[in-house]
Design a protein around this motif. Structure first.
Motif, mmCIF file in Angstrom:
data_model
loop_
_atom_site.group_PDB
_atom_site.id
_atom_site.type_symbol
_atom_site.label_atom_id
_atom_site.label_comp_id
_atom_site.label_asym_id
_atom_site.label_seq_id
_atom_site.Cartn_x
_atom_site.Cartn_y
_atom_site.Cartn_z
ATOM 1 N N ARG A 484 -20.988 -4.541 -1.127
ATOM 2 C CA ARG A 484 -19.684 -4.011 -0.738
ATOM 3 C C ARG A 484 -18.682 -4.312 -1.848
ATOM 4 N N ILE A 485 -17.850 -3.317 -2.156
ATOM 5 C CA ILE A 485 -16.861 -3.452 -3.222
ATOM 6 C C ILE A 485 -15.478 -3.198 -2.636
ATOM 7 N N ALA A 486 -14.604 -4.194 -2.731
ATOM 8 C CA ALA A 486 -13.225 -4.038 -2.266
ATOM 9 C C ALA A 486 -12.400 -3.418 -3.387
ATOM 10 N N VAL A 487 -11.686 -2.334 -3.077
ATOM 11 C CA VAL A 487 -10.912 -1.598 -4.070
ATOM 12 C C VAL A 487 -9.445 -1.629 -3.680
ATOM 13 N N GLN A 488 -8.589 -2.049 -4.617
ATOM 14 C CA GLN A 488 -7.153 -2.066 -4.328
ATOM 15 C C GLN A 488 -6.651 -0.647 -4.085
ATOM 16 N N HIS A 489 -5.799 -0.508 -3.114
ATOM 17 C CA HIS A 489 -5.352 0.789 -2.599
ATOM 18 C C HIS A 489 -4.790 1.705 -3.696
ATOM 19 N N HIS A 490 -3.900 1.173 -4.528
ATOM 20 C CA HIS A 490 -3.235 2.021 -5.527
ATOM 21 C C HIS A 490 -4.128 2.294 -6.722
ATOM 22 N N HIS A 491 -5.043 1.392 -7.016
ATOM 23 C CA HIS A 491 -6.081 1.676 -8.007
ATOM 24 C C HIS A 491 -6.918 2.863 -7.541
ATOM 25 N N ALA A 492 -7.237 2.906 -6.242
ATOM 26 C CA ALA A 492 -8.014 4.023 -5.701
ATOM 27 C C ALA A 492 -7.244 5.338 -5.822
ATOM 28 N N HIS A 493 -5.915 5.299 -5.606
ATOM 29 C CA HIS A 493 -5.113 6.509 -5.785
ATOM 30 C C HIS A 493 -5.267 7.056 -7.205
#
Length: 768
Positions: A484-493
């Motif tokens: 599982r990889i946690a991705v910061q919300h705005h990085h994902a944007h």
């Protein structure tokens, strides 16, 4: 000479095999074409010039809905066939092919259902290889009738003849049907019981009577039920709002054709093209003053969402209404659900779940396998920008080209989507809704299971948002996974924007939205990132302010306005500064105390909350009944400013160390002074937008000087604001930046899942 072709792309359900057959016959080639789980397989045998001409035409003359993304070609021994044939599909488990979306009725089918001499006259389920249901009826691949919900209808002799005739437009059209053998309508009116299935026009005449009398009709469309009422009758629209529990959020309307749309709204060539496109989305348009719509359709909003008929049923309905009514019909056509729940797709469930909303139900007996809501677009720089991606667009792929890893991106909490990857493609789901209720969570799980089966995808890696409270994150924790990889919300944007435009390397990412969990545990939302698909550095952000009451501040923008005022005036807010006539003195005192003592507050750099604060400061919205309401009003106010007015920015500051705080306290002080001078709110709103554009450009310029980056990606829900987006694009390009923003994938949280999946694929490709 014999050549074998494996053709990958959207090549099933779009008339591709008949197209290949006709090309082979044209160039005197023998062999076969068939569907396989990997795509379309063709073997063509004949002269070398004939095969060469065939290959050129294969790409140059594609059917309108087909898309080729790759062709594997090899020379094999000749077999001496005497003809060219379409073979039965290979349904082995090897399994990956792309699936087309549902597409609106084509002009040829419309001509048939309007022709009294045609056997499909007034038949509301007419379709062909170029139009009709696809994604909503497919059970599995390969795409054959037996793998769709149309398997329940045996074709009559006439339809079978069309289906098997190589020269016929319905040659291998899987949903092919007519009134003899296909689906039919049924009316269930309140108190009347069920009307037997019969002549569609007679059923719709009764529907016209219900609508004309101010009633509400639940109508089973392509991807689910829709609720309809007369958009010109104020009482009917208000009653629909009351029954559906939808206070002020705008309704979309449907009209019969482009001419009717032009009588309601101002429409340019690009908007006209979007309205009539095969996707048939809802298009956001500027309403004319004399449109005649009930005010409750889109309260205090100069824009209205408009769509044209997308199925033969809708076209027939509007022809009946034109015959029965004295004025041009305009119908509200909104999702068939209670507020925030998934749209209903089942006949029995519709009468149960929508019994308190609809006065009559128009059912049909073609089963909807996958629910798909209407898509929404807005025109920017003469091209559509998708705000909600569903019917007509999903499940079209995005090419990632980052290995063959199978990944699941679980998306965000609001405007939920998920994204699967397979064979280098990203496969975003349709819009699912907000994961705030159990029904939408079940819709998420149901659609995930179906898309995994449809694309034979078995993701071993799951990417998810960092916010531990998101239902999408909690679901990611429950699903089986090797990693599982946690991705910061705005990085994902920003990654979502990069993935759509196939960008590599580092970019300047401007991610502005309402809420996202930051790496420091605070609420982010006005971010400037130096980012690639591996990671990011936070270069700058809006200066954080306290958010009093958490979610209460989202619903009550006056709270965040108080926070900005206290910050700008260092606690000594002028008595005349804010909302004392609209909010009680006691409530203001409570919020001020929360801010002073930091009780039940969290720090936020959210750009969305800045929009809310200014909308409240200038008296547009102290409360909000739906997400983005205050920001929409602020954009509309700015658009109403006179030409040349509001083009001087307010002040702001950018100084400090570490991630630089972009400080808008000078702007807040100047807005208050403008209010005291009696400056019109439209000019203040326009200057506010001008300030944001100027500030974004200034930060990007500084990032270029410091980091050498020249590409800018604009993403996040704030960039659905066209005034902000256009201003940034124009100013940044004028400064020499290459600017990218999303068109096919929403800039809002509906695009988060694609960004998560792209980041995870990059990590896997690099062995991280």
């Amino acid at each position: 000479m014999r050549t074998r072709l494996l053709i990958r792309g959207v090549v099933q359900g779009v008339g591709f095999r008949p197209f290949v057959y006709k090309l082979a016959v044209r160039y005197a080639l023998t062999g076969f074409v068939m569907n396989s789980p990997e795509g379309a397989v063709a073997e063509v045998e004949g002269s070398e010039p004939g095969i060469a001409a065939f290959l050129v035409a294969l790409h140059a003359e594609l059917p309108p809905l087909a898309q080729i993304v790759g062709v594997e070609q090899s020379t094999i021994p000749a077999e001496g066939n005497s003809d060219f044939r379409i073979l039965a599909s290979d349904s082995s488990e090897a399994a990956f092919t792309l699936v087309p979306p549902d597409i609106c009725v084509c002009e040829q089918c419309l001509a048939e259902i309007r022709d009294p001499e045609n056997r499909r006259f007034n038949y509301p389920f007419t379709n062909c290889t170029n139009c009709g249901p696809r994604y909503s009826i497919i059970l599995d691949i390969p795409y054959d009738r037996s793998m769709t919900t149309m398997a329940e209808f045996a074709m009559c002799e006439d339809c079978r003849r069309e289906y098997e005739g190589p020269s016929n437009r319905r040659f291998h059209a899987q949903p092919n049907a007519c009134a003899k053998c296909g689906p039919s309508l049924q009316l269930a009116a309140g108190g009347d019981g069920n009307t037997p299935a019969g002549d569609a026009r007679n059923i719709l005449r009764r529907v016209a009577e219900v609508l004309k009398s101010g009633g509400i009709v639940a109508w089973k469309g392509l991807g689910g039920y829709q609720l309809a009422c007369d958009a010109r009758q104020a009482a009917a629209v208000k009653e629909l709002r009351r029954r559906k529990h939808r206070n002020e959020k705008p309704f979309a309307v449907m009209v019969g054709d482009v001419l009717a749309a032009e009588r309601l709204c101002f429409i340019d060539d690009a908007e006209r093209s979007a309205l009539t496109s095969p996707e048939r989305p809802i298009v956001l348009l500027t309403r004319r003053d004399a449109a005649g719509l009930a005010e409750a359709v889109s309260p205090n909003n100069p824009n209205v969402g408009v769509m044209l008929p997308c199925t033969p049923m809708h076209d027939l309905l509007f022809r009946v209404l034109r015959d029965e009514w004295e004025i041009e019909p305009v119908l509200i056509m909104t999702s068939g659900n209670l507020s925030e729940e998934p749209i209903v797709i089942d006949n029995v469930a519709a009468e149960t779940e929508l019994s308190s909303v609809a006065d009559a139900f128009v059912h049909h007996n073609r089963r909807i396998h996958t629910r798909v809501d209407d898509s929404i677009v807005r025109i920017v720089e003469s091209k559509p920008m998708v705000l909600r991606r569903a019917r007509g667009y999903a499940p079209r792929p995005v090419w990632l080209g980052r290995g063959t890893a199978e990944v699941l991106g679980c998306g965000a909490q609001q405007k939920s989507t998920f994204c699967l990857t397979r064979a280098g493609f990203a496969l975003p789901s349709q819009h699912l809704g907000d994961l705030d209720n159990y029904e939408t969570l079940r819709f998420f799980e149901e659609t995930l299971e179906r898309m995994q089966r449809l694309f034979h995808a078995h993701p071993k890696v799951i990417a998810h948002d960092m916010h531990p409270g998101y239902m999408s994150t909690q679901l990611a924790m429950r699903l089986p996974a090797e990693r599982r990889i946690a991705v910061q919300h705005h990085h994902a944007h920003i990654a979502s924007c990069m993935a759509e435009h196939q960008l590599d390397g580092r970019v300047i990412g401007v991610a502005w939205d309402g809420t996202g969990f930051g790496t420091d545990g605070t609420i982010w939302g006005g971010e400037f990132l130096a980012a690639d698909l591996v990671g990011f550095d936070r270069y700058a952000h809006l200066r954080p302010v306290p958010l009093p009451g958490g979610d209460s501040a989202v619903r009550e923008p006056w709270r965040i306005a108080r926070s900005y005022l206290r910050d700008a005036f260092e606690g000594a807010i002028p008595h005349t500064a804010h909302c004392r006539d609209a909010i009680s003195a006691e409530r203001i005192r409570v919020v001020d105390a929360m801010l002073e003592k930091r009780i039940n507050t969290a720090m936020t750099s959210s750009a969305g909350r800045l929009f809310d604060a200014v909308a409240s400061l200038i008296g547009l919205h102290h409360t909000a009944s739906f997400e983005g309401q205050a920001a929409m009003a602020l954009e509309a106010a700015a658009d109403s400013a006179g030409v040349g007015q509001g083009e001087v920015p307010y002040g702001f500051m950018l100084s400090g160390s570490g991630p630089l705080p972009l400080d808008f306290r000078p702007m807040v002080l100047e807005i208050v002074r403008d209010l005291e001078r009696g400056t019109h709110v439209s000019i203040i709103a326009s200057r506010f937008h001008c300030t944001l554009v100027t500030a974004i450009t200034a930060v990007c310029h500084r990032m270029r000087d410091d980091l050498g980056l020249t590409r800018v990606c604009l993403s996040g829900g704030c960039f659905q604001n066209i005034r902000l987006l256009r201003g940034c694009v124009e100013q940044l390009r004028a400064k020499g930046f290459a600017v990218f923003y999303q068109r096919q994938i929403p800039a809002n949280d509906g695009g988060i899942s694609l960004g998560q999946a792209a980041i995870a694929c990059e990590w896997i490709e690099r062995g991280l």
